[in-house]
Structure formats: structure tokens, C-alpha cells
Design a protein around this motif. Structure first.
Motif, short mmCIF file in Angstrom:
data_model
loop_
_atom_site.label_atom_id
_atom_site.label_comp_id
_atom_site.label_asym_id
_atom_site.label_seq_id
_atom_site.Cartn_x
_atom_site.Cartn_y
_atom_site.Cartn_z
N LEU A 10 0.83 -1.21 0.00
CA LEU A 10 0.00 0.00 0.00
C LEU A 10 0.87 1.26 0.00
N THR A 11 0.42 2.23 -0.76
CA THR A 11 1.11 3.52 -0.72
C THR A 11 0.60 4.29 0.50
N THR A 12 1.30 5.33 0.85
CA THR A 12 0.89 6.15 1.97
C THR A 12 -0.47 6.78 1.70
N SER A 13 -0.73 7.16 0.47
CA SER A 13 -2.03 7.73 0.11
C SER A 13 -3.15 6.71 0.32
N SER A 29 7.06 14.60 6.92
CA SER A 29 6.34 14.59 8.19
C SER A 29 4.94 14.02 8.01
N TRP A 30 4.29 14.27 6.86
CA TRP A 30 2.97 13.71 6.58
C TRP A 30 3.07 12.19 6.44
N VAL A 31 4.05 11.74 5.69
CA VAL A 31 4.25 10.29 5.50
C VAL A 31 4.48 9.63 6.85
N ARG A 32 5.31 10.21 7.66
CA ARG A 32 5.61 9.66 8.99
C ARG A 32 4.34 9.59 9.85
#
Length: 75
Positions: free
Chosen positions: A2-5, A33-36
Motif C-alpha cells: 500500500l502507498t501512503t495515500s 512529516s505527513w508520510v511519517r
């Protein structure tokens, strides 16, 4: 994988508040920071689901054992 989105979409559908993704102009500075944040939320979500599955399975096992005992059959 899965991608982060995709993880963010799953979290939102599960009713978990997910931080807004950074705008394209701020992708370099805000993306990490969003991905984390999304990854951490998803790990917690997955762990909670796994724990619930284990609790549910244990409950089913215990109910089956009680039914066997109450019917006079010995496990």
C-alpha cells in the motif's frame, strides 16, 4: 504494498482523523512529516485490528469450550 495515500484513505474510511496531505508546492518539506504521521497512524490501526481479531478468536474458543463442558462432553 500500500502507498501512503492508500493508507490515508483506509484510515479515513475507518473514521480516523488523518492530517491533510501537503500541497504540491510544499511537497519537499511537508511530505516527510505527513508520510511519517500517516505511517504511524496506520501501524497503530493495524495493531488494533490484529489485537481485536485475537480477542475475537479467543472469545470464540472459550465459548466453544464452555458449550462442550455444558453439554457433558469433555474436551
Amino acid at each position: 504494498m500500500l502507498t501512503t495515500s492508500h493508507k490515508a484513505i483506509i484510515l479515513r474510511k475507518a473514521g480516523i482523523e488523518v492530517p491533510a496531505s501537503p500541497p504540491d508546492a510544499d511537497l519537499q518539506t511537508g511530505a516527510s512529516s505527513w508520510v511519517r504521521a500517516v505511517e504511524n497512524l496506520y501501524v497503530a490501526y493495524a495493531a488494533a485490528r490484529a489485537a481485536k481479531s485475537l480477542r475475537d478468536a479467543e472469545e470464540v474458543r472459550q465459548l466453544a469450550m464452555l458449550r462442550r463442558l455444558s453439554s457433558g462432553a469433555h474436551a
